[in-house]
Design an enzyme around this catalytic site. Structure first.
Site, PDB file in Angstrom:
ATOM      1  N   LYS A  27     -25.435  -1.101  47.481  1.00  0.00           N
ATOM      2  CA  LYS A  27     -25.620  -0.937  46.026  1.00  0.00           C
ATOM      3  C   LYS A  27     -24.499  -1.665  45.282  1.00  0.00           C
ATOM      4  O   LYS A  27     -23.494  -2.051  45.904  1.00  0.00           O
ATOM      5  CB  LYS A  27     -25.624   0.556  45.677  1.00  0.00           C
ATOM      6  CG  LYS A  27     -24.289   1.257  45.937  1.00  0.00           C
ATOM      7  CD  LYS A  27     -24.406   2.756  45.829  1.00  0.00           C
ATOM      8  CE  LYS A  27     -23.060   3.412  46.104  1.00  0.00           C
ATOM      9  NZ  LYS A  27     -23.185   4.845  46.389  1.00  0.00           N
ATOM     10  N   TYR A  37       1.530  -9.551  24.596  1.00  0.00           N
ATOM     11  CA  TYR A  37       1.286  -8.634  23.478  1.00  0.00           C
ATOM     12  C   TYR A  37       2.256  -7.448  23.478  1.00  0.00           C
ATOM     13  O   TYR A  37       2.574  -6.904  24.530  1.00  0.00           O
ATOM     14  CB  TYR A  37      -0.140  -8.066  23.560  1.00  0.00           C
ATOM     15  CG  TYR A  37      -1.215  -9.091  23.308  1.00  0.00           C
ATOM     16  CD1 TYR A  37      -1.353  -9.687  22.058  1.00  0.00           C
ATOM     17  CD2 TYR A  37      -2.087  -9.448  24.316  1.00  0.00           C
ATOM     18  CE1 TYR A  37      -2.350 -10.632  21.831  1.00  0.00           C
ATOM     19  CE2 TYR A  37      -3.099 -10.382  24.091  1.00  0.00           C
ATOM     20  CZ  TYR A  37      -3.214 -10.969  22.845  1.00  0.00           C
ATOM     21  OH  TYR A  37      -4.196 -11.897  22.613  1.00  0.00           O
TER      22      TYR A  37
HETATM   23  C1  PLP Z   1     -22.612   5.249  47.674  1.00  0.00           C
HETATM   24  C2  PLP Z   1     -23.234   6.162  48.630  1.00  0.00           C
HETATM   25  C3  PLP Z   1     -22.844   6.172  49.976  1.00  0.00           C
HETATM   26  C4  PLP Z   1     -21.705   5.350  50.524  1.00  0.00           C
HETATM   27  O1  PLP Z   1     -20.459   5.933  50.228  1.00  0.00           O
HETATM   28  P1  PLP Z   1     -19.112   5.332  50.836  1.00  0.00           P
HETATM   29  O2  PLP Z   1     -18.087   6.319  50.490  1.00  0.00           O
HETATM   30  O3  PLP Z   1     -18.916   4.004  50.171  1.00  0.00           O
HETATM   31  O4  PLP Z   1     -19.340   5.179  52.296  1.00  0.00           O
HETATM   32  C5  PLP Z   1     -23.552   6.984  50.840  1.00  0.00           C
HETATM   33  N1  PLP Z   1     -24.564   7.760  50.390  1.00  0.00           N
HETATM   34  C6  PLP Z   1     -24.948   7.800  49.101  1.00  0.00           C
HETATM   35  C7  PLP Z   1     -26.061   8.688  48.694  1.00  0.00           C
HETATM   36  C8  PLP Z   1     -24.291   7.014  48.174  1.00  0.00           C
HETATM   37  O5  PLP Z   1     -24.666   7.059  46.897  1.00  0.00           O
END
Ligand code: PLP
Length: 374
Positions: A36, A263
């Site tokens: 994702k 700044y």
């Molecule tokens: C993002 C996510 C993961 C992965 O989490 P990490 O800590 O990056 O391994 C696993 N399961 C779900 C449902 C997620 O949303």
């Protein structure tokens, strides 16, 4: 055009990390790799192709667009959407064979109307809320939801899962509690002779610390990218960082003692100084919290950011660094000579998590992919 800033993505390191995870969980357990947010800023298409070559079982995305992007790039492995979708998105998602997460009778009714009309089968995973709170079906209602789902034509219940909220913390008791609740739901299903093929719970932190939560599939995200979720997880896995962020010096300037930089005049030279400009600022995902505190590598030396980080530039004190020129390479994250700047430590220094750092950088500058050492 010569690039003045770029993100290096080491796909060999992705392969290495994936294999390390495989070794850690064992061959009998499937891997749903989380890609994702454009693979946490690393480039979902390239990362997914690398994972595919190495035998990943499934990919996880958050938004429908992310799943469709992968399909349009000929990624032909099962994909699961982790976020809830709007009923009007169902048709598009289904046409691209992207699995969806469901957890309420309400969405099931809407989805079923759409699914009934189609001739292809829609795969769903059921999220059980064992404590994350925002989404998922209450454990007491999971069984009846699953029974209703199984009556819908063209719909296959492929998986059931839960998500841990605190596994990266020192106190793992919440995670044990969540696992216990999840197992209770699984037991109920067993009692009713309902068989759901895929059962999953473990994110990166749980893969490192909670073998009891592997079930038959795990969901690594951050560790695929070579990063540890926190200081409270076991480091018993061999990971290589995947992302580096590099730029070049575009200006050098001598300052008199007493001059101020950037700044708000928050930096004042206490001696004659040489200041270098790099064309990276908060719009590139380099946080403004690094003002007067961040470090970068120049000629293999840790050197300090001085003054406020601007929108598209920041300043570095190079007074004591030999052989600095316009065009010299600067490493914001990654390795230079024998020194490294770790994303995890930088994140900690500004009170955030490595997840946020990589997501903020990814997509902002051009990416150079390294594969087979090239
Ligand atoms: C993002 C996510 C993961 C992965 O989490 P990490 O800590 O990056 O391994 C696993 N399961 C779900 C449902 C997620 O949303």
């Amino acid at each position: 055009m010569h690039k003045v800033k770029w993100i290096e993505i080491d796909l060999d390191a992705v392969r290495h990390n994936f294999r390390s995870i495989r070794k850690k969980v064992g061959n009998g357990i499937k891997i749903l790799a989380i890609v994702k947010a454009d693979a946490y800023g690393h480039g979902a298409v390239e990362v997914s192709k690398t994972l595919l070559k190495n035998g990943v079982d499934m990919l996880g995305v958050a938004d429908p667009e992310e799943g469709i992007e992968l399909r349009e790039n000929n990624i032909n492995v099962p994909i699961l959407l982790l976020n809830p979708i709007l009923p009007e998105q169902t048709e598009d998602v289904q046409r691209h064979s992207v699995g969806i997460t469901v957890y309420s009778l309400n969405d099931v009714r809407k989805i079923s109307e759409i699914v009934k009309k189609s001739h292809c089968s829609t795969k769903v995973h059921i999220e059980v809320d064992t404590g994350m709170g925002g989404t998922g079906v209450h454990p007491d209602k999971a069984l009846s939801l699953i029974k209703s789902l199984s009556l819908i034509e063209n719909l296959t219940i492929e998986g059931i899962f839960t998500h841990f909220h605190s596994c990266d913390e020192k106190d793992k008791s919440f995670t044990h509690e969540q696992t216990k609740i999840f197992k209770k739901t699984l037991k109920q299903l067993e009692g009713e002779k309902i068989h759901i093929p895929l059962i999953h719970a473990a994110n990166s932190a749980a893969i490192l610390d909670m073998p009891d939560s592997y079930f038959n599939m795990v969901r690594p995200g951050l560790i695929l990218y070579g990063l540890f979720p926190s200081n409270h997880v076991s480091k018993g896995i061999d990971l290589k960082p995947v992302m580096s962020f590099k730029t070049r010096i575009i200006n050098l300037k001598n300052l008199d003692s007493g001059s101020t930089v950037s700044y708000g005049r928050t930096f004042k030279a206490s001696r004659p100084a040489t200041v270098a400009t790099i064309p990276v600022g908060y719009k590139d995902g380099f946080s403004r919290y690094f003002s007067n505190s961040g470090k970068v590598l120049i000629n293999g030396k840790h050197t300090s950011i001085i003054g406020k980080v601007c929108m598209d530039r920041c300043f570095i004190d190079v007074t004591n660094v030999p052989n600095v020129n316009i065009g010299s390479e600067v490493v914001l994250y990654g390795k230079q000579k024998n020194e490294t700047i770790l994303i995890e430590s930088s994140a900690e220094s500004i009170n955030t998590i490595p997840y946020e750092i990589v997501c903020n950088i990814g997509g902002k500058a051009a990416k150079k992919y390294i594969s087979n050492g090239k």
